[in-house]
Design a protein around this motif. Structure first.
Motif, short mmCIF file in Angstrom:
data_model
loop_
_atom_site.label_atom_id
_atom_site.label_comp_id
_atom_site.label_asym_id
_atom_site.label_seq_id
_atom_site.Cartn_x
_atom_site.Cartn_y
_atom_site.Cartn_z
N THR A 124 0.84 -1.20 0.00
CA THR A 124 0.00 0.00 0.00
C THR A 124 0.87 1.25 0.00
N LEU A 125 1.95 1.22 0.78
CA LEU A 125 2.86 2.35 0.83
C LEU A 125 3.53 2.58 -0.52
N ALA A 126 3.94 1.50 -1.18
CA ALA A 126 4.56 1.62 -2.50
C ALA A 126 3.55 2.15 -3.52
N ASP A 127 2.30 1.68 -3.46
CA ASP A 127 1.26 2.18 -4.36
C ASP A 127 1.02 3.66 -4.15
N ARG A 128 1.00 4.08 -2.90
CA ARG A 128 0.81 5.50 -2.58
C ARG A 128 1.97 6.34 -3.12
N ALA A 129 3.19 5.85 -2.97
CA ALA A 129 4.36 6.58 -3.48
C ALA A 129 4.29 6.70 -5.00
N ARG A 130 3.91 5.62 -5.68
CA ARG A 130 3.78 5.68 -7.15
C ARG A 130 2.68 6.67 -7.55
N ALA A 131 1.58 6.66 -6.83
CA ALA A 131 0.47 7.58 -7.14
C ALA A 131 0.90 9.03 -6.93
N LEU A 132 1.63 9.29 -5.85
CA LEU A 132 2.11 10.65 -5.60
C LEU A 132 3.09 11.08 -6.69
N ASP A 133 3.98 10.18 -7.10
CA ASP A 133 4.93 10.51 -8.17
C ASP A 133 4.20 10.83 -9.48
N ALA A 134 3.19 10.04 -9.81
CA ALA A 134 2.43 10.28 -11.03
C ALA A 134 1.69 11.61 -10.96
N LEU A 135 1.08 11.90 -9.82
CA LEU A 135 0.37 13.17 -9.67
C LEU A 135 1.35 14.33 -9.69
N ASP A 136 2.51 14.17 -9.06
CA ASP A 136 3.54 15.22 -9.06
C ASP A 136 3.93 15.55 -10.50
N GLU A 137 4.19 14.52 -11.29
CA GLU A 137 4.57 14.74 -12.68
C GLU A 137 3.46 15.44 -13.46
N ARG A 138 2.25 15.01 -13.24
CA ARG A 138 1.09 15.60 -13.94
C ARG A 138 0.91 17.07 -13.56
N LEU A 139 1.04 17.40 -12.28
CA LEU A 139 0.83 18.78 -11.85
C LEU A 139 1.98 19.68 -12.27
#
Length: 156
Positions: free
Chosen positions: A29-44
């Motif tokens: 779950t922690l790894a999934d959250r980190a990947r999601a934050l990275d993807a959102l960071d790139e998008r923003l």
């Protein structure tokens, strides 16, 4: 759509004090959250001018708030100029759950350099590994020492 808030383990006890990390959130779950934050960071950060994007990073999304890090107060001010666009894009990405925007000034996390090729073992090291291997009684350990010595590729 991905969930940005980690789910707590409902079966954990309600004792006072810190709990082991394993009781708080699973590694997956922690790894999934980190990947999601990275993807959102790139998008923003695609919405930002290149210089501002280099000096800022998305740090967290929690309780309806996105938090960015900026490397200095100047970059924090420049990032705030894009607050409306960033909030709108975050709402689109997260399903309208983001209402607030925050910027904190802190050193940005460094990106580790690409791994470099390891230095080869010296001829002396190779000789010492082989000499140690011949003195060992355990055949598995002897094989490991010989395998390590073979990395150097020097048969001296």
């Amino acid at each position: 759509m991905f969930v940005m808030s980690p789910k707590r383990n409902p079966t954990s006890s309600a004792t006072a004090g810190p709990r082991p990390a394993a009781e708080c959130i699973t590694l997956g779950t922690l790894a999934d959250r980190a990947r999601a934050l990275d993807a959102l960071d790139e998008r923003l950060r695609r919405l930002l001018p290149a210089a501002t994007a280099r000096e800022t990073r998305l740090a967290d999304v929690r309780n309806g708030r996105i938090v960015f890090l900026a490397s200095s107060p100047t970059w924090a001010s420049r990032l705030r100029l894009h607050q409306a666009a960033l909030l709108a894009e975050a709402r689109t990405a997260l399903g309208g759950t983001v209402e607030r925007f925050a910027v904190k000034v802190a050193p940005l996390p460094t990106v580790p350099p690409d791994p470099t090729k390891p230095k080869p073992l010296s001829a002396a090291t190779t000789r010492h590994l082989r000499a140690t291997a011949t003195a060992l009684q355990d055949p598995e350990l002897r094989a490991l020492y010989l395998q390590l010595a073979s990395i150097a590729g020097d048969d001296s």
